[in-house]
Design a protein around this motif. Sequence first.
Motif, PDB file in Angstrom:
ATOM      1  N   MET A   1       0.844  -1.197   0.000  1.00  0.00           N
ATOM      2  CA  MET A   1       0.000   0.000   0.000  1.00  0.00           C
ATOM      3  C   MET A   1       0.879   1.246   0.000  1.00  0.00           C
ATOM      4  SD  MET A   1      -3.260   0.723  -0.066  1.00  0.00           S
ATOM      5  CE  MET A   1      -4.095  -0.699   0.663  1.00  0.00           C
ATOM      6  N   ARG A   2       0.445   2.253  -0.752  1.00  0.00           N
ATOM      7  CA  ARG A   2       1.199   3.505  -0.795  1.00  0.00           C
ATOM      8  C   ARG A   2       0.341   4.631  -0.203  1.00  0.00           C
ATOM      9  NH1 ARG A   2       2.879   4.532  -6.420  1.00  0.00           N
ATOM     10  NH2 ARG A   2       4.736   3.300  -5.924  1.00  0.00           N
ATOM     11  N   TYR A   3       0.999   5.424   0.645  1.00  0.00           N
ATOM     12  CA  TYR A   3       0.326   6.541   1.302  1.00  0.00           C
ATOM     13  C   TYR A   3       1.077   7.844   1.017  1.00  0.00           C
ATOM     14  CZ  TYR A   3      -1.868   2.802   4.035  1.00  0.00           C
ATOM     15  OH  TYR A   3      -2.552   1.678   4.426  1.00  0.00           O
ATOM     16  N   GLU A  47       4.474   1.877   1.813  1.00  0.00           N
ATOM     17  CA  GLU A  47       5.321   2.978   1.350  1.00  0.00           C
ATOM     18  C   GLU A  47       4.624   4.305   1.633  1.00  0.00           C
ATOM     19  OE1 GLU A  47       6.306   4.502  -3.048  1.00  0.00           O
ATOM     20  OE2 GLU A  47       7.257   2.573  -2.602  1.00  0.00           O
ATOM     21  N   VAL A  48       5.353   5.241   2.193  1.00  0.00           N
ATOM     22  CA  VAL A  48       4.794   6.561   2.478  1.00  0.00           C
ATOM     23  C   VAL A  48       5.629   7.618   1.773  1.00  0.00           C
ATOM     24  CG1 VAL A  48       4.114   8.228   4.238  1.00  0.00           C
ATOM     25  CG2 VAL A  48       4.019   5.774   4.753  1.00  0.00           C
ATOM     26  N   MET A 103       4.892   9.200 -10.706  1.00  0.00           N
ATOM     27  CA  MET A 103       4.746   7.751 -10.623  1.00  0.00           C
ATOM     28  C   MET A 103       3.294   7.381 -10.896  1.00  0.00           C
ATOM     29  SD  MET A 103       4.900   7.151  -6.464  1.00  0.00           S
ATOM     30  CE  MET A 103       6.606   7.691  -6.398  1.00  0.00           C
ATOM     31  N   HIS A 104       3.046   6.085 -10.996  1.00  0.00           N
ATOM     32  CA  HIS A 104       1.683   5.602 -11.191  1.00  0.00           C
ATOM     33  C   HIS A 104       1.208   4.913  -9.924  1.00  0.00           C
ATOM     34  CE1 HIS A 104       2.657   6.379 -15.416  1.00  0.00           C
ATOM     35  NE2 HIS A 104       1.349   6.441 -15.595  1.00  0.00           N
ATOM     36  N   ASP A 105      -0.059   5.139  -9.602  1.00  0.00           N
ATOM     37  CA  ASP A 105      -0.635   4.600  -8.380  1.00  0.00           C
ATOM     38  C   ASP A 105      -2.127   4.365  -8.606  1.00  0.00           C
ATOM     39  OD1 ASP A 105      -1.282   3.893  -5.815  1.00  0.00           O
ATOM     40  OD2 ASP A 105      -0.688   5.760  -4.872  1.00  0.00           O
TER      41      ASP A 105
END
Length: 220
Positions: A1-3, A47-48, A103-105
């Motif tokens: 998960m990206r924050y 990831e933050v 980036m892509h998210d």
Amino acid sequence: MRYYISDTHFFHENLNFRMDNRGFADVEAMNTHMIRQWNSRVRKKDEVVVLGDFSFGKSKETEEILKQLNGRKCLVEGNHDYYLSDKSFDRELFLWVKPYAEMHDEGRKVVLSHYPIICYNGQFHRDNRGNPRTYMLYGHVHNSYDEVLVNRFIGEMGEVPRPLHGCDHEVVTPCQMINCFCMFSDYVPLTLTEWIEVDRKRRETLTKMGYETPKMTEEE
């Protein structure tokens, strides 16, 4: 998960009673609360991305904070990240440090900068349903008068039609800019989808208020 999150300003004592008026008893209480909020959401493998001004502290102080925070930390450099100029600072505590990133998210592109970018890369891109494919995430302006002006500009861009090359009719300029200021999420890092919803609700409130200037003392 990206924050994502911005402008935590660990160790910045003055933000308790100037500019942000955060209201903590002291910087220790502020730091403790922000660490608790961060770790309430972020897990070890998450990831933050911090959109600048992570810490106002010195090199060793900032390292100790980073060691207490869950996840893999990434930093888009802010104007108050002075600890980065200390050669003894352990940059390995960040997965990466950049002045700007794309980036892509979640199937969408994100443009990442500490400073708000009014005209950003991929701004006009939409999917086949007309949904935005690019979001510009920023920090720096906190909830200051500058943020009020950014909000006004975003609102005006969504109201003024303009000709677009390759299009047979006038269109308004899309402007998916989101201020990831930590106080907007109670100091909890959020996903892109969560920030989109927080931003939507906040802008609805701002529209009803007529983009009033937030109450504040002098800025830092």
